[in-house]
Each structure stands twice: as structure tokens, then as C-alpha cells.
Design an enzyme around this catalytic site. Sequence first.
Site, mmCIF file in Angstrom:
data_model
loop_
_atom_site.group_PDB
_atom_site.id
_atom_site.type_symbol
_atom_site.label_atom_id
_atom_site.label_comp_id
_atom_site.label_asym_id
_atom_site.label_seq_id
_atom_site.Cartn_x
_atom_site.Cartn_y
_atom_site.Cartn_z
ATOM 1 N N GLU A 366 -39.658 55.225 -22.186
ATOM 2 C CA GLU A 366 -39.897 56.260 -23.186
ATOM 3 C C GLU A 366 -39.616 57.630 -22.580
ATOM 4 O O GLU A 366 -40.175 57.974 -21.531
ATOM 5 C CB GLU A 366 -41.353 56.241 -23.658
ATOM 6 C CG GLU A 366 -41.799 54.973 -24.345
ATOM 7 C CD GLU A 366 -43.290 54.994 -24.668
ATOM 8 O OE1 GLU A 366 -43.746 54.060 -25.333
ATOM 9 O OE2 GLU A 366 -43.988 55.938 -24.258
ATOM 10 N N CYS A 367 -38.786 58.413 -23.210
ATOM 11 C CA CYS A 367 -38.569 59.819 -22.891
ATOM 12 C C CYS A 367 -38.223 60.021 -21.412
ATOM 13 O O CYS A 367 -37.090 59.780 -21.016
ATOM 14 C CB CYS A 367 -39.786 60.642 -23.310
ATOM 15 S SG CYS A 367 -39.437 62.395 -23.548
ATOM 16 N N GLY A 368 -39.159 60.437 -20.575
ATOM 17 C CA GLY A 368 -38.863 60.613 -19.162
ATOM 18 C C GLY A 368 -38.358 59.349 -18.512
ATOM 19 O O GLY A 368 -37.498 59.388 -17.625
ATOM 20 N N SER A 459 -35.628 54.941 -25.017
ATOM 21 C CA SER A 459 -35.546 55.894 -26.116
ATOM 22 C C SER A 459 -36.409 57.102 -25.808
ATOM 23 O O SER A 459 -37.323 57.042 -24.979
ATOM 24 C CB SER A 459 -36.033 55.220 -27.407
ATOM 25 O OG SER A 459 -36.342 56.151 -28.405
#
Length: 482
Positions: A366-368, A459
Site C-alpha cells: 500500500e502506498c509507500g 497500489s
Amino acid sequence: MTARLVIAGTTSGAGKTTVASGLMAAIAARGLTVQGAKVGPDFIDPSYHALATGRPGRNLDAFLSGPDLVAPLLAHAVGPVPAGEGARSAAASRAADLAIVEGVMGLYDGASGRGELASTAHVAKLTRSPVVLVVDAASMARSVAALVLGYKHFDLAVNVAGVILNKVGSTWHADLLREALEPIGVPVLGALVRDERVQTPSRHLGLVPVGERDARAREAQEALAARIAEGCDLDALHALARSAPPLAAPAWDPVAAIAGADGDGARPLAAVPDPPRRDGRAPRIAYAAGAAFTFRYAENLELLRAAGAELLPVDPLADAGLPDGTDALYLGGGFPEEHGAALAANAPMRAAVAELARAGRPVVAECGGLLYLGSALDGHEMCGVLDGVGHLGSRLTLGYREATAGVDSPLWRAGETVRGHEFHYSTLAPEASDPPAWTFAARGRERQEGVAGPALHASYLHTHWAAFPRAAARLVRAAASG
């Protein structure tokens, strides 16, 4: 435990985090067990709550979890914290004496275009909690009464029961404000004089997380607790918290949530007599921890454990590789862009992550975590699991999303629709695979984002699995397979 308060602000920047985390620390210093929670999807403020209370930070977000889960999640949060679930003190093993819920933005600001949904006021009503309004009084005099009266009467179902005046110029200024507020019958429960010495450093996504400045954060927290104890009526605030009615909802239970989840897309886990096993043992899921990866919802880990996983923390900055026997990897969010050189320097860890992915083991990011899986980040070599190159930019991508999965993955099934949140300045190019991890629909337009496949889901979207326990169940099943 029913004692609870919501600390709301008139606007963003009024001082909610200062007051809420300082109040948690000040009351905990009296020997009481305090549970913190944050309205909305934010990960950083709950890290300061955890520092103040010794208990895991929690989020109450009526968009991510749905309104019906807000009160049950709060009831769950105030219960004893099982060993290994993020307890940081002996107080965590006990049920909390009271909960302090920090709001988001202004009291009535919610998800854009959706009325009160996910606002602080919405959460206060769902949990039947009294609200203490934090007012930035730096440039105010008698007008403070008109402001507070408007907030109190805008929605009479919201119990605005007291005010804390922040950024007051002097004792004389505080007395002037109290005199103005006296006729409207809203008690002043605190007045905090401006103090430039009590500050928390910020950067592009808000405050710097506790995990990156633990020792200094502790020192600042102690100073803040002393300031709150001096400037606020702790006895009156505690009494107000105790006036809250019982929570009208049973506590959320991760074990029950997993038992009722659609674990494999075809049958409920309750029909399966034994949890998933791999080589006769619980499947091992490593999850990213340490200073670079501090963003994850506590309930996500609780659901993985409830589904039968053995959870193993791993620090991509410091550890030389993944734990022995790792069957799957969960990379949450954080600030890898602030640690690019150090992440790149840990070549053995990057190689271990790439090898796990090449072996077809489940990897979720997720993200990072998405940035860490890319080939490079601002010129620093990353894991190379994805072809994308990451950069920190100046344009903010922010907002709630309704997303449709583009392909089967370890978490989601193609066509499945979920709710999530994006918050990042970075970009990854190319942005999406074909098919993408997600298709977002907003304001009549569609956007594709992320990379996914049978063993991968990467994502920018953060999702709260309490609303989607099947995601955790599927990841544990995937970790146990093969």
C-alpha cells in the site's frame, strides 16, 4: 467502559492534535488507562496517541468502515489489548478507563460531496459522545461566543458540551474570552497560552510520525502533558467523559469477522473446521515495520492473526532479510521517500523481497510499500518487483475512493468494489498495469491505478479491512498455499 470524549476543532489547524494527545498523556499520568482514536483515515496522529497511552492507535472512519462499524470498533478499541497486538505498556492489558477521540478538519467537515459522512460530528453522533470544541482564539475577542454558538446549534444532535481555547495571548485575553462565552452556557474547560516551545515538526503529509523521532517525541509529549494539566480542568473533562451514555453496540471481534467472511470467494470460513496450514504450521506473514513504514491499521493485522497467520515484523531499513519461513509479505505505507538512500543501501533486504515475489509468494503493498517495490525511488534503487519508477512531486493526490478491482489478487476478486483512501505527493510511472489493480470512478471520470496479479497487489489505495475481512482471510489462504 463508556467514558469518552470527542476533541473537535473549528477548523484544521485549531490545535486538535495538540489538545487530544496532550490530554491523553495528562490523564494517563494520573494513573488512568486511556485509549486514543482518530476520526478519519490518518495514520500519523494515531502514532502520537499510541505514544501518549501505550496502546495501539485506532481510526474511526465512517466512509472506510461504513457507519455501522464505528461504534463497534470503538468498543473493541477500549478493551484489553492481547499480547502481541501492539501493547506498549502494562496499561494495554487492561480495559481503558476512558477514550479520547480526536476529530478531523472542522467539526462538520466530512467526505466531499457526501454531507456529514465521515465527519467528526457524524462519528460523535454514531458513538453518542460529548464534544469538546477546540477554538483557535489567537485573534478573537467577543466574537468567540458567536462562533461557538453557531457550532453548538448547527446540528442539535451533536452534543457540543465544552470549549478549550487554544493559542490564547495572555491571562487577560483568556478572561475576556471566558466573559464572552458565559452567557451562551458552554463551559470553558481549558485555556492554553501560545507556547512556541511545544511544537511537532511537519512535512509534506503532515506531522512527522513518532516512529521517526521517538525520543524527541517522548520529551515533547511530556512537556505537552504538563501544559495541558496546567491549562485545562482535567477533573471536569473526566466528569464530562463519564457522562456519556453506554455504547449502543457490541464490540467488533476480528475472530467473529473472519468466521463470517467469504474467505475464498465461494464458502464462509465458518464452514472450514481448521485454519489454513502450510507444512503443518501457521502460514507466516511478514509485515513492514520500522521508521520507513509506519502506516497500517491495527485491525488489518488483528484480522490476519484471527485468520490463522503468524505475524512477523520486519524492518526494511535495518534487517538483513525476511524472517525464516516467510510465506507472504505485507508492505504498508509510510515515508520511504525520506529514507531512500538507507533503503537502497540494504541490498540484502531488497534482494530477499524480490526473490519472494519471483517465487510467486503473495506480496501486498500500500502506498509507500508500492514505491518500495518499484525499480527506483528518486534515483535510489528499490526492489525491482515492479517496473515503475517513483518520484516525490509537488502535487497532492488526496481523497476517498470507491474502487473496482481489475484482476484477481491475494486480496480481491476482479470486479469487487471496495472503499479506500489515497494521500500522497509521490508518483509511480507507469501508474498502472493492464489490467490495473483498481479502477476509480469519480465525478464522471475513470482512472486506473496500481499493479495486481495472482500473487501481487500493489497500489496507492489504503483500505481498512474491518469492512472487508475477506481480504485478510484470502491473504492468509494464499500464504498457506503452494
